[in-house]
Design an enzyme around this catalytic site. Sequence first.
Site, PDB file in Angstrom:
ATOM      1  N   ALA A   1       0.882  -1.013   0.144  1.00  0.00           N
ATOM      2  CA  ALA A   1      -0.180   0.174  -0.015  1.00  0.00           C
ATOM      3  C   ALA A   1       0.696   1.739   0.214  1.00  0.00           C
ATOM      4  O   ALA A   1      -0.113   2.756   0.052  1.00  0.00           O
ATOM      5  CB  ALA A   1      -1.053   0.101   1.738  1.00  0.00           C
ATOM      6  N   ASP A   2       2.259   0.731   0.238  1.00  0.00           N
ATOM      7  CA  ASP A   2       2.752   2.413   0.364  1.00  0.00           C
ATOM      8  C   ASP A   2       3.314   2.988  -1.214  1.00  0.00           C
ATOM      9  O   ASP A   2       3.533   2.925  -2.378  1.00  0.00           O
ATOM     10  CB  ASP A   2       4.512   1.623   0.335  1.00  0.00           C
ATOM     11  CG  ASP A   2       5.052   3.227   1.247  1.00  0.00           C
ATOM     12  OD1 ASP A   2       5.223   3.397   1.879  1.00  0.00           O
ATOM     13  OD2 ASP A   2       5.661   3.094   0.388  1.00  0.00           O
ATOM     14  N   ILE A   3       2.513   4.559  -1.494  1.00  0.00           N
ATOM     15  CA  ILE A   3       3.134   5.402  -2.037  1.00  0.00           C
ATOM     16  C   ILE A   3       4.282   5.345  -2.757  1.00  0.00           C
ATOM     17  O   ILE A   3       4.525   5.247  -4.084  1.00  0.00           O
ATOM     18  CB  ILE A   3       1.847   6.271  -2.504  1.00  0.00           C
ATOM     19  CG1 ILE A   3       0.523   6.540  -1.992  1.00  0.00           C
ATOM     20  CG2 ILE A   3       2.215   7.292  -3.566  1.00  0.00           C
ATOM     21  CD1 ILE A   3      -0.052   7.413  -1.781  1.00  0.00           C
TER      22      ILE A   3
END
Length: 288
Positions: free
Chosen positions: A242-244
């Site tokens: 989920a880390d952009i």
Amino acid sequence: MHTVNIQGPYNFDLVLSRLALDPLHVLDKEERWVKVPIRIYNQPIVVKVQADGTTENPVFRLELDEIDPSFHVLIIKEIRRIFRWDVSMLAIHEHFQKTNLNQIFDQHYGTPIVLDFHPYNSLVQCIIHQQLNLKFAFTLTKRFVTTYGSEKNGVWFYPLPETVAKLTVEDLRALQFTTRKAEYIIDLSKEIEKGNLNIDSLYEKSDEEIMTELLRYRGIGQWTIQNVLLFGLGRNNLFPIADIGIQNAIKKLLQLEQKPTKEEMEAMLPEWHPYLSYASLYLWRSIE
């Protein structure tokens, strides 16, 4: 003075460039040293880690405080843990040469995952950094540490949980904490002080056990726990999908028109296993 030889590659210059992002760290990139604050039996100790070797043949000198010589073995063990000197960066590099990440592993050759100086520091820092830009996050962390921590030989130590447990929300609001973040950090520290959460026991637990345990506390979600597992405890096989930043790095590296979907990223992971944490680090580095 203690000399430590380790297996190369190990790029200490890139280690220092990443540590230099945090204004609390005391280091010199030209002279190639960093001063590390650690605690042995709760005694604050400053260790100067000086690089003498090269990326291919790393050699380090450890300059220790004048303390009980019986502490030396524990100090060296802790420094080896923080700097991941027992991890074979050669094996990791060779693994990724057979993957689509080989380009960034060549560019950042020999870059290890260097840990936060204690898992409690890592937890506190992750809570502070939530939903903040990096510059202000570091500024706020520095205010917190220099206000409530302690200083020795020009090096700052994070405050102990028992110190933070005695603070009020208003104390931290004065530093520009939000009410919720202040509550999260104080409540967490109280749980540690009461003995309900044993930070040192996390070293021995599985990723799943740690995830289950820490999710019980307000302000600690999956992103925070993944970061603590990665940079607080040095787990090798974590990938925060989920880390952009990671999504943007993959988009740039693979020249995609848009950020990859969760399903597309999950399909890439088996090739990078069992070193997903290093895939994460090198993807972040590729856009820093």
